[in-house]
Design an enzyme around this catalytic site. Structure first.
Site, PDB file in Angstrom:
ATOM      1  N   ASP A 196       0.833  -1.209   0.000  1.00 46.81           N
ATOM      2  CA  ASP A 196       0.000   0.000   0.000  1.00 46.81           C
ATOM      3  C   ASP A 196       0.869   1.261   0.000  1.00 46.81           C
ATOM      4  OD1 ASP A 196      -2.380   1.349  -0.094  1.00 46.81           O
ATOM      5  OD2 ASP A 196      -2.720   1.292   2.070  1.00 46.81           O
TER       6      ASP A 196
ATOM      7  N   HIS B 254       2.228   3.083  -9.080  1.00 45.67           N
ATOM      8  CA  HIS B 254       2.024   1.649  -9.356  1.00 45.67           C
ATOM      9  C   HIS B 254       3.175   1.094 -10.187  1.00 45.67           C
ATOM     10  CE1 HIS B 254      -1.771   2.092  -7.508  1.00 45.67           C
ATOM     11  NE2 HIS B 254      -2.401   2.663  -8.507  1.00 45.67           N
TER      12      HIS B 254
ATOM     13  N   LEU C 183      10.666 -20.705  -4.777  1.00 46.65           N
ATOM     14  CA  LEU C 183       9.764 -19.774  -4.098  1.00 46.65           C
ATOM     15  C   LEU C 183       8.404 -19.897  -4.772  1.00 46.65           C
ATOM     16  CD1 LEU C 183       9.382 -17.148  -2.210  1.00 46.65           C
ATOM     17  CD2 LEU C 183       9.710 -15.863  -4.315  1.00 46.65           C
TER      18      LEU C 183
HETATM   19  C1  IPE Z   1      -5.456  -2.789  -0.129  1.00 48.12           C
HETATM   20  O1  IPE Z   1      -5.106  -1.479  -0.361  1.00 48.12           O
HETATM   21  C2  IPE Z   1      -5.502  -3.560  -1.404  1.00 48.12           C
HETATM   22  C3  IPE Z   1      -4.243  -3.711  -2.122  1.00 48.12           C
HETATM   23  C4  IPE Z   1      -3.050  -3.313  -1.747  1.00 48.12           C
HETATM   24  C5  IPE Z   1      -4.351  -4.428  -3.351  1.00 48.12           C
HETATM   25  P1  IPE Z   1      -6.195  -0.329  -0.460  1.00 48.12           P
HETATM   26  O2  IPE Z   1      -5.452   0.943  -0.607  1.00 48.12           O
HETATM   27  O3  IPE Z   1      -7.189  -0.643  -1.514  1.00 48.12           O
HETATM   28  O4  IPE Z   1      -6.907  -0.424   0.971  1.00 48.12           O
HETATM   29  P2  IPE Z   1      -7.881   0.577   1.718  1.00 48.12           P
HETATM   30  O5  IPE Z   1      -8.994   0.893   0.775  1.00 48.12           O
HETATM   31  O6  IPE Z   1      -7.096   1.809   2.059  1.00 48.12           O
HETATM   32  O7  IPE Z   1      -8.309  -0.168   2.936  1.00 48.12           O
HETATM   33  C1  IPE Z   2      -1.625   0.226  -3.291  1.00 50.03           C
HETATM   34  O1  IPE Z   2      -1.380   1.567  -3.348  1.00 50.03           O
HETATM   35  C2  IPE Z   2      -1.811  -0.393  -4.641  1.00 50.03           C
HETATM   36  C3  IPE Z   2      -3.147  -0.947  -4.882  1.00 50.03           C
HETATM   37  C4  IPE Z   2      -4.191  -0.816  -4.134  1.00 50.03           C
HETATM   38  C5  IPE Z   2      -3.266  -1.730  -6.068  1.00 50.03           C
HETATM   39  P1  IPE Z   2      -2.565   2.609  -3.345  1.00 50.03           P
HETATM   40  O2  IPE Z   2      -2.937   2.908  -4.763  1.00 50.03           O
HETATM   41  O3  IPE Z   2      -3.688   2.146  -2.502  1.00 50.03           O
HETATM   42  O4  IPE Z   2      -1.863   3.861  -2.711  1.00 50.03           O
HETATM   43  P2  IPE Z   2      -2.468   4.885  -1.674  1.00 50.03           P
HETATM   44  O5  IPE Z   2      -2.986   4.093  -0.526  1.00 50.03           O
HETATM   45  O6  IPE Z   2      -3.566   5.615  -2.383  1.00 50.03           O
HETATM   46  O7  IPE Z   2      -1.316   5.769  -1.328  1.00 50.03           O
HETATM   47 MG    MG Z   3      -4.122   2.389  -0.551  1.00 55.13          MG
END
Ligand code: IPE
Ligand code: IPE
Ligand code: MG
Length: 260
Positions: free
Chosen positions: A26, A43, A137
């Protein structure tokens, strides 16, 4: 120990290195925002961290690495962002899979995959078939995955398979129908990006996993940060409901004394 047995019933062998690490990657969007870049730049950068972590797991002897790439709730994001995330998954399955194979990595993709369309499902099937015998792995990518979906899907499958036992099903009977039936339950869970929640990840499998949260955003996560997480894991006492004294009493005779 059978991978179908719940960790809440049997204490798995606790090694210095976690056998299975599960990660919520995240903070990509915030990484990009801080640099005045579009979210998707985060990403793309996050893919680099995946490569680093895969290498680090192999070097440290981690046997299973599970990455949450796209949750069943992430469809709620703007369509352009969903498009980029799906494209990154497609690229990983086509361009990266040969490299994974050369490095002895077994790739598994879990989730409600039909939603990605038949072409991507075919890519997933090919990647599974190509890498299925690799044993250095096991890299699992959770895509359109949700913990509640997983449990419900398994319960429905068990209901169809053993209707005569309805009302008496056990954990051990349900577990083979879960998406990650081939892996032991995670020893260590890592969430980057500062949030302290599970966000519908492996709800069943995380029952007794050690949880580690870090403020570091995913594109900045690296080997040093990974070692911090492992060091934190090594300081934990995994009791699975027992007392500390019980654990010491059942420790193997060859283990060094707990004190003195
Ligand atoms: C969780 O991250 C899902 C992934 C990393 C794929 P999110 O950014 O979507 O989670 P929330 O919405 O903040 O809980
Ligand atoms: C996690 O990073 C990636 C996915 C959920 C696929 P985010 O896109 O949720 O990044 P933040 O949380 O908005 O910074
Ligand atoms: Mg996020």
């Amino acid at each position: 120990m059978s991978t179908h047995q719940s960790s809440t019933e049997t204490i798995p062998a606790v090694g210095a290195v976690p056998r299975h690490v599960a990660v919520i990657m995240d903070g990509n969007g915030r990484w990009a925002k801080r640099r005045f870049l579009p979210r998707v730049a985060g990403h793309h950068r996050g893919v680099e961290t995946v490569r680093t972590l895969v290498r680090a797991c192999i070097e440290r002897g981690v046997q299973y690495l599970t990455l949450f790439a796209f949750s069943s709730e992430n469809w709620r994001r703007p369509p352009e962002e969903v498009g980029v995330l799906t494209q990154l998954l497609r690229t990983a399955l086509t361009d990266e899979v040969q490299r994974l194979h050369r490095n002895g990595i077994r790739l598994r993709v879990v989730g409600d995959l039909a939603a990605f369309g038949p072409a991507l499902v075919a890519d997933i099937d090919r990647a599974h078939a190509l890498t299925q015998d690799n044993d250095r792995l096991t890299l699992t990518v959770a895509a359109n995955y949700g913990g509640r979906w997983d449990i419900l899907h398994a319960a429905n499958a068990l209901a169809l398979a053993q209707p005569e036992r309805a009302g008496s099903w056990t954990e051990a009977e349900l577990a083979p129908f879960l998406a990650m039936h081939y892996a032991p339950e995670p020893d260590l869970f890592i969430r980057t990006g500062g949030e302290q929640r599970i966000s519908n990840f492996l709800l069943w499998q995380l029952a007794y996993t050690e949880l580690y949260f870090t403020e570091v955003v995913w594109p900045d996560f690296n080997e040093v940060e990974f070692d911090r997480a492992i060091e934190s894991y090594q300081r934990r006492e995994r009791r699975f409901g027992r007392t500390s004294e019980q654990l010491k009493a059942s420790a193997p005779a060859s283990a060094p004394p707990a004190c003195c």
